[in-house]
Write a protein that holds these residues in place. Structure first.
Motif, PDB file in Angstrom:
ATOM      1  N   TYR A   1       1.086   2.548   7.565  1.00 41.49           N
ATOM      2  CA  TYR A   1       1.362   1.946   6.401  1.00 41.49           C
ATOM      3  C   TYR A   1       0.427   1.573   5.377  1.00 41.49           C
ATOM      4  CZ  TYR A   1       3.879  -1.066   3.294  1.00 41.49           C
ATOM      5  OH  TYR A   1       4.437  -1.773   2.186  1.00 41.49           O
ATOM      6  N   VAL A   2      -0.560   0.950   5.692  1.00 40.72           N
ATOM      7  CA  VAL A   2      -1.447   0.567   4.944  1.00 40.72           C
ATOM      8  C   VAL A   2      -2.256   1.583   4.116  1.00 40.72           C
ATOM      9  CG1 VAL A   2      -3.920  -0.612   4.821  1.00 40.72           C
ATOM     10  CG2 VAL A   2      -1.996  -1.688   5.918  1.00 40.72           C
ATOM     11  N   GLU A   3      -2.590   2.790   5.296  1.00 36.89           N
ATOM     12  CA  GLU A   3      -3.026   3.975   4.425  1.00 36.89           C
ATOM     13  C   GLU A   3      -2.189   4.496   3.451  1.00 36.89           C
ATOM     14  OE1 GLU A   3      -5.940   5.004   4.607  1.00 36.89           O
ATOM     15  OE2 GLU A   3      -6.641   4.360   6.633  1.00 36.89           O
ATOM     16  N   LEU A   4      -0.811   4.996   3.733  1.00 39.43           N
ATOM     17  CA  LEU A   4       0.038   5.495   2.845  1.00 39.43           C
ATOM     18  C   LEU A   4       0.355   4.390   1.666  1.00 39.43           C
ATOM     19  CD1 LEU A   4       2.798   6.813   5.246  1.00 39.43           C
ATOM     20  CD2 LEU A   4       0.724   8.008   4.319  1.00 39.43           C
ATOM     21  N   ASN A   5       0.290   3.448   1.843  1.00 41.66           N
ATOM     22  CA  ASN A   5       0.591   2.107   0.744  1.00 41.66           C
ATOM     23  C   ASN A   5      -0.453   2.475  -0.258  1.00 41.66           C
ATOM     24  OD1 ASN A   5       2.474   0.799  -0.545  1.00 41.66           O
ATOM     25  ND2 ASN A   5       1.295  -1.260   0.062  1.00 41.66           N
ATOM     26  N   LYS A   6      -1.832   2.681   0.216  1.00 42.51           N
ATOM     27  CA  LYS A   6      -2.927   2.890  -0.574  1.00 42.51           C
ATOM     28  C   LYS A   6      -2.857   3.736  -1.511  1.00 42.51           C
ATOM     29  CE  LYS A   6      -6.716   4.306   1.084  1.00 42.51           C
ATOM     30  NZ  LYS A   6      -7.892   4.288   2.287  1.00 42.51           N
ATOM     31  N   TYR A   7      -2.170   4.705  -1.237  1.00 40.78           N
ATOM     32  CA  TYR A   7      -1.981   6.162  -2.297  1.00 40.78           C
ATOM     33  C   TYR A   7      -0.626   6.172  -2.705  1.00 40.78           C
ATOM     34  CZ  TYR A   7      -5.841   7.839   0.351  1.00 40.78           C
ATOM     35  OH  TYR A   7      -7.227   8.109   0.891  1.00 40.78           O
ATOM     36  N   ARG A   8       0.194   4.910  -2.565  1.00 40.55           N
ATOM     37  CA  ARG A   8       1.503   4.647  -3.140  1.00 40.55           C
ATOM     38  C   ARG A   8       2.768   5.937  -2.884  1.00 40.55           C
ATOM     39  NH1 ARG A   8      -0.014   3.517  -9.487  1.00 40.55           N
ATOM     40  NH2 ARG A   8       1.983   3.765  -9.692  1.00 40.55           N
ATOM     41  N   ALA A   9       2.453   6.325  -1.772  1.00 40.51           N
ATOM     42  CA  ALA A   9       3.329   7.319  -1.064  1.00 40.51           C
ATOM     43  C   ALA A   9       4.749   6.714  -0.762  1.00 40.51           C
ATOM     44  CB  ALA A   9       2.973   8.061   0.122  1.00 40.51           C
ATOM     45  N   THR A  10       5.967   7.464  -1.288  1.00 41.15           N
ATOM     46  CA  THR A  10       7.341   6.834  -1.211  1.00 41.15           C
ATOM     47  C   THR A  10       8.066   7.267   0.039  1.00 41.15           C
ATOM     48  OG1 THR A  10       7.496   6.586  -3.764  1.00 41.15           O
ATOM     49  CG2 THR A  10       9.334   6.516  -2.287  1.00 41.15           C
ATOM     50  N   TYR A  11       7.442   8.666   0.338  1.00 43.04           N
ATOM     51  CA  TYR A  11       8.323   9.350   1.438  1.00 43.04           C
ATOM     52  C   TYR A  11       7.071   9.995   2.472  1.00 43.04           C
ATOM     53  CZ  TYR A  11      12.376   9.459  -1.387  1.00 43.04           C
ATOM     54  OH  TYR A  11      13.385   8.873  -2.309  1.00 43.04           O
TER      55      TYR A  11
ATOM     56  N   CYS B   1       3.801   9.351  16.021  1.00 46.49           N
ATOM     57  CA  CYS B   1       5.038  10.437  15.562  1.00 46.49           C
ATOM     58  C   CYS B   1       6.183  10.234  16.405  1.00 46.49           C
ATOM     59  CB  CYS B   1       4.359  11.756  15.490  1.00 46.49           C
ATOM     60  SG  CYS B   1       3.842  12.588  16.795  1.00 46.49           S
ATOM     61  N   HIS B   2       5.756  10.194  17.555  1.00 43.08           N
ATOM     62  CA  HIS B   2       6.894  10.084  18.634  1.00 43.08           C
ATOM     63  C   HIS B   2       7.542   8.576  18.367  1.00 43.08           C
ATOM     64  CE1 HIS B   2       9.020  10.586  22.414  1.00 43.08           C
ATOM     65  NE2 HIS B   2       8.739   9.178  22.790  1.00 43.08           N
ATOM     66  N   THR B   3       6.975   7.611  18.107  1.00 45.01           N
ATOM     67  CA  THR B   3       7.588   6.312  17.816  1.00 45.01           C
ATOM     68  C   THR B   3       8.330   6.538  16.538  1.00 45.01           C
ATOM     69  OG1 THR B   3       5.649   5.391  18.925  1.00 45.01           O
ATOM     70  CG2 THR B   3       7.143   3.900  17.636  1.00 45.01           C
ATOM     71  N   LEU B   4       7.887   7.231  15.645  1.00 41.68           N
ATOM     72  CA  LEU B   4       8.607   7.348  14.563  1.00 41.68           C
ATOM     73  C   LEU B   4      10.034   8.162  14.559  1.00 41.68           C
ATOM     74  CD1 LEU B   4       6.086   7.939  11.835  1.00 41.68           C
ATOM     75  CD2 LEU B   4       7.326   5.945  11.689  1.00 41.68           C
ATOM     76  N   LEU B   5       9.968   9.014  15.578  1.00 41.39           N
ATOM     77  CA  LEU B   5      11.161   9.895  15.633  1.00 41.39           C
ATOM     78  C   LEU B   5      12.026   9.420  16.775  1.00 41.39           C
ATOM     79  CD1 LEU B   5       9.058  13.296  15.663  1.00 41.39           C
ATOM     80  CD2 LEU B   5      10.577  12.683  14.028  1.00 41.39           C
ATOM     81  N   THR B   6      11.732   8.479  17.581  1.00 39.37           N
ATOM     82  CA  THR B   6      12.574   8.091  18.515  1.00 39.37           C
ATOM     83  C   THR B   6      13.063   6.512  18.279  1.00 39.37           C
ATOM     84  OG1 THR B   6      10.691   7.450  19.947  1.00 39.37           O
ATOM     85  CG2 THR B   6      11.669   9.930  20.154  1.00 39.37           C
ATOM     86  N   GLU B   7      12.461   5.456  17.527  1.00 42.83           N
ATOM     87  CA  GLU B   7      12.890   4.459  17.519  1.00 42.83           C
ATOM     88  C   GLU B   7      12.903   3.946  16.255  1.00 42.83           C
ATOM     89  OE1 GLU B   7       9.781   2.136  19.651  1.00 42.83           O
ATOM     90  OE2 GLU B   7       9.836   3.644  21.323  1.00 42.83           O
ATOM     91  N   PRO B   8      13.750   2.943  16.069  1.00 40.79           N
ATOM     92  CA  PRO B   8      13.702   2.045  14.494  1.00 40.79           C
ATOM     93  C   PRO B   8      12.664   1.544  14.273  1.00 40.79           C
ATOM     94  CG  PRO B   8      15.556   1.362  16.022  1.00 40.79           C
ATOM     95  CD  PRO B   8      14.882   2.460  16.845  1.00 40.79           C
ATOM     96  N   VAL B   9      11.867   1.528  13.333  1.00 38.96           N
ATOM     97  CA  VAL B   9      10.608   0.601  13.023  1.00 38.96           C
ATOM     98  C   VAL B   9      10.630   0.276  11.658  1.00 38.96           C
ATOM     99  CG1 VAL B   9       9.155   2.059  14.770  1.00 38.96           C
ATOM    100  CG2 VAL B   9       9.348   2.911  12.327  1.00 38.96           C
ATOM    101  N   ASP B  10       9.744  -0.961  11.401  1.00 39.08           N
ATOM    102  CA  ASP B  10       9.798  -1.679  10.280  1.00 39.08           C
ATOM    103  C   ASP B  10       8.901  -0.572   9.196  1.00 39.08           C
ATOM    104  OD1 ASP B  10      11.008  -3.807  11.210  1.00 39.08           O
ATOM    105  OD2 ASP B  10       9.188  -4.744  11.580  1.00 39.08           O
ATOM    106  N   HIS B  11       9.207  -0.645   8.010  1.00 45.24           N
ATOM    107  CA  HIS B  11       8.509  -0.117   7.027  1.00 45.24           C
ATOM    108  C   HIS B  11       8.860   1.269   6.807  1.00 45.24           C
ATOM    109  CE1 HIS B  11       6.172  -3.643   7.277  1.00 45.24           C
ATOM    110  NE2 HIS B  11       5.450  -3.274   8.180  1.00 45.24           N
ATOM    111  N   PHE B  12       9.373   2.206   7.797  1.00 47.61           N
ATOM    112  CA  PHE B  12       9.535   3.513   7.923  1.00 47.61           C
ATOM    113  C   PHE B  12      11.104   3.691   8.172  1.00 47.61           C
ATOM    114  CE2 PHE B  12       5.228   3.135   8.756  1.00 47.61           C
ATOM    115  CZ  PHE B  12       4.592   3.904   7.812  1.00 47.61           C
ATOM    116  N   TYR B  13      11.864   4.056   6.916  1.00 47.90           N
ATOM    117  CA  TYR B  13      13.448   4.185   7.190  1.00 47.90           C
ATOM    118  C   TYR B  13      13.848   5.510   7.081  1.00 47.90           C
ATOM    119  CZ  TYR B  13      12.651  -0.668   6.247  1.00 47.90           C
ATOM    120  OH  TYR B  13      12.350  -2.175   6.519  1.00 47.90           O
ATOM    121  N   PRO B  14      14.283   6.424   8.081  1.00 47.30           N
ATOM    122  CA  PRO B  14      14.968   7.527   8.178  1.00 47.30           C
ATOM    123  C   PRO B  14      15.859   7.891   6.998  1.00 47.30           C
ATOM    124  CG  PRO B  14      15.719   6.553   9.956  1.00 47.30           C
ATOM    125  CD  PRO B  14      14.738   5.639   9.365  1.00 47.30           C
ATOM    126  N   VAL B  15      15.632   9.112   6.434  1.00 39.79           N
ATOM    127  CA  VAL B  15      16.573   9.270   5.338  1.00 39.79           C
ATOM    128  C   VAL B  15      16.908  10.895   5.368  1.00 39.79           C
ATOM    129  CG1 VAL B  15      15.978   7.707   3.659  1.00 39.79           C
ATOM    130  CG2 VAL B  15      14.439   9.857   3.742  1.00 39.79           C
TER     131      VAL B  15
END
Length: 736
Positions: A651-661, A697-711
């Motif tokens: 999250y910190v790395e992506l926020n540094k580049y102001r990524a939205t998705y 990536c496995h965590t992102l694909l299989t569990e609900p996590v903070d900061h990353f919301y599936p759309v």
């Protein structure tokens, strides 16, 4: 006043000579054009067979340009679509899409000059191309479950115009190869043999039919033309023609540097070869200085047109050019005149010392320039080479070396070239040339020795005749000592190495070293081998006795059979490949981004990021052009999603580049590799301390996590909306 019979005869001879030259020029030009046209049709047909391109929609065609191809094509699309042309140029000079959120001067950073030129050409011809004569549209059914799409074909479509230029450039490759081989071998049969070998080893010589707009495919014909012009210049004796060739070489050099970032390493190898040739006195300082002058002017022009490209300014090619230019200006006259074995020994060591000093000084200047200008663009090149011979491995070196095209040259490629007799013909040609040079030197040595002995004999008879025998003669002429001959010096003095052939063989060897280290560069090596193989038809270098000359046609009839057999097999194999492009999951993703995704930048793998920028015109965080330090750092940050880092780190790395998705691909998350080249394996090497952690990536694909919301989710792609901590939600208060 009437002309004399001699003058009339001379005019008649001049007219016949001019007519003969014109006829030869016309025939060679016509043959070169015909061969080039055959290759143009051949590669375009292979490309169509592979993708069924005529029946794809515009979106599917853009998706078929994978990774770098789509990245480069997006700039052509910008030049074509933006009105007016200056608006398109402004967008690519101040690009807000490729490395969000910063502006990037893409002309300075990327080699997109071909796209700018082809796009400008399309805009110029657009009034004529926008007609039913050059464009035709039809509906294509795609089977159950998929809606039909409109498909427009013809060079009036920007994508077909773009490909048409590339196919003609590939035709130019074969035409230049034919002309170069014909001139080098002094035989049309030699030129035809080079072309036949090119088609026989087509998969080893080019991949334009599979990856049309890769930079090497655009630069290859220009590099062949440049080598041809250099060969002509080495053989030319007329100063007027040398000047014309110098100007043409200068223009081609500029285009080569603009079209492909790797050209600098090829030109560096050229300069090293010519410097060694000058040190060995194969060429004189004047010829070497003319070659340096064309490189010097083309380098400055290319840097200017690329608006100060840092990688080119601080390249080893630039510093080597500076170093040997200083040598030519101030130190080239410091040479020992070799008259004894001691002189030869000293001069040999001085040559080795000069070459070593020039190389070391060039490397030192490169380091100095890079540190002063804070440029680290090509540092990954040396890391990759270092990793190939040691256990040194990093994320960036593994990204390259795990790719097949950056691996060592495969044995199967050498086997294919052996089967087509390409390697045997090249070896025989080199042996023939070397034996001819040695034999000619031996013959000249024998003749010179005989002449010296004859002079000494005559001088001795003359002294005997002048001796009167009178003892009190005060004007006695002492006998002249016989001429002292050093066999080795005599041999070296009579060893006449043809500079044009020496250069081409040396360049082939350098390309061979490059191809062994990086398989992607085998196209340079294989093509130059086809060129050198043409020397087998130069009768001047035959080592066979004259009594066997009548059997040469029979020998060629025997040799040509396996070559034609392999040619038939290769063409049949390539033509039989039938494919059809479709990627419905990616199409679904791109349509969702275009229609439903909100504003913001997308972070994902380099291939999908390039496609998103091309097809949806949305900003991206990473891109496939890896020849820049910040681009490598961005890729490192984004690809952490396939490692075993914490969610907060990503999250910190992506926020540094102001990524939205964030786009996660299941093939990269769960893919395995026999070579231990999956992203899980790469990150285990890069960050071994995290091996025991679960894959992010496995965590992102299989569990609900903070900061990353599936759309969005389908079988291959998952898109997550990244929550921005900078937004604060405060409860509303009411006064009572």
């Amino acid at each position: 006043m009437e002309a004399s019979p001699g003058e009339v005869q001379d005019d008649s001879k001049d007219r016949k000579s001019f007519g003969r030259k014109l006829l030869i020029f016309t025939l060679l030009s016509g043959l070169a054009y015909s061969l080039g046209y055959i290759h143009y049709k051949y590669v375009s047909h292979l490309f169509e067979n592979d993708r069924n391109f005529l029946y794809l929609s515009d979106l599917e065609r853009e998706m078929s340009f994978r990774t770098e191809m789509g990245f480069y094509y997006s700039y052509y699309k910008t030049v074509v679509e933006e009105k007016p042309l200056l608006a398109g140029m402004y967008k690519i000079i101040f690009d807000k899409l490729v490395e969000y959120p910063k502006d990037v001067n893409t002309i300075n950073r990327f080699n997109i000059i071909p796209e700018v030129i082809i796009g400008a050409m399309y805009r110029y011809f657009e009034p004529w191309l926008n007609s039913t004569q050059y464009r035709e549209c039809h509906m294509v059914e795609r089977g159950p479950g998929h809606s039909p799409v409109e498909s427009c074909v013809g060079i009036g479509q920007p994508v077909f115009f773009y490909l048409e230029v590339i196919w003609w450039l590939s035709g130019l490759t074969v035409a230049a190869l034919f002309l170069h081989a014909t001139m080098l071998s002094q035989s049309v049969l030699g030129g035809l043999l080079a072309v036949v070998q090119y088609f026989t080893n087509h998969a080893e010589c080019t991949r334009v039919q599979w990856a049309p707009n890769e930079r090497e495919n655009l630069a290859a014909p220009l590099l062949l033309l440049q080598a041809w012009l250099l060969t002509l210049q080495l053989r030319e004796t007329s100063n007027n023609r040398i000047l014309k060739l110098e100007i043409l070489t200068l223009l081609i050099n500029i285009l080569c540097l603009l079209f492909w970032q790797f050209t600098q390493f090829i030109f560096l190898s050229q300069l090293v070869i010519f410097f060694v040739m000058e040190q060995l006195k194969i060429i004189d300082v004047k010829t070497f200085a003319l070659i340096l002058y064309s490189h010097f002017c083309s380098l400055h022009t290319a840097v200017l047109l690329l608006q100060g490209n840092d990688m080119l300014k601080c390249s080893l090619y630039t510093t080597f050019l500076i170093t040997i230019s200083m040598y030519c200006l101030f130190l080239s006259y410091l040479r020992i005149k070799v008259q004894s074995h001691l002189d030869l020994f000293v001069e040999t060591w001085l040559v080795i010392l000069r070459v070593s000093l020039v190389l070391c000084l060039s490397w030192y200047l490169k380091k100095l320039f890079s540190e002063y200008l804070q440029v680290e663009e090509d540092s990954h090149v040396w890391d990759i080479l270092y990793s190939k011979f040691t256990d040194y491995k990093t994320f960036h070196t593994l990204i390259y070396t795990c790719s097949e095209v950056f691996d060592f040259l495969k044995i199967s490629s050498l086997v294919n070239m052996m089967r087509s007799l390409l390697i045997p013909l090249v070896l025989v040609s080199c042996v023939n040339v070397t034996c001819h040079w040695r034999r000619s030197a031996t013959e000249r040595c024998a003749k010179e020795t005989e002449d010296a002995a004859e002079r000494d004999r005559k001088q001795g008879h003359k002294n005997d005749d002048e001796d009167s025998g009178i003892e009190n003669n005060t004007d006695i002429v002492p006998k002249k000592e016989p001429t002292k001959i050093y066999p080795l010096l005599l041999y070296l003095r009579n060893l006449q190495v043809e500079s044009a052939i020496f250069y081409n063989i040396s360049q082939m060897i350098v390309y061979g070293v490059m191809a062994v280290l990086v398989m992607r560069l085998k196209l340079l090596f294989s093509t130059h081998m086809c060129l050198v193989s043409s020397l087998i038809f130069n009768k001047k270098y035959y080592t066979l006795p004259k009594s066997f000359s009548k059997y040469v046609p029979i020998m060629w009839a025997i040799i040509i059979v396996p070559i034609l057999t392999e040619l038939s097999k290769n063409i049949t194999k390539e033509m039989s490949h039938i494919g059809e492009f479709n990627d419905y999951p990616q199409e679904e993703l791109l349509l969702w981004i275009s229609k439903e995704a909100g504003a913001g930048a997308f972070a994902g793998s380099m291939p999908i990021s390039a496609t998103i920028m091309l097809s949806t015109r949305r900003p991206i965080v990473t891109h496939p052009h890896y020849e820049h330090l910040e681009a490598r750092q961005r890729a490192y940050s984004v690809y952490k999603m396939y490692g075993k880092f914490s969610l907060n780190d990503l999250y910190v790395e992506l926020n540094k580049y102001r990524a939205t998705y964030l786009i996660v691909e299941t093939k990269y998350c769960y893919g395995r590799s026999k070579k231990r080249c999956s992203f899980e394996d790469i990150w285990d090497v890069e960050a071994p301390a995290l091996k025991s952690n679960p894959k992010l990536c496995h965590t992102l694909l299989t569990e609900p996590v903070d900061h990353f919301y599936p759309v969005f989710r389908n079988e291959h792609y998952a898109v997550f909306r990244i929550h921005d901590f900078s937004v604060r939600y405060m409860p509303r208060t009411f006064d009572t």
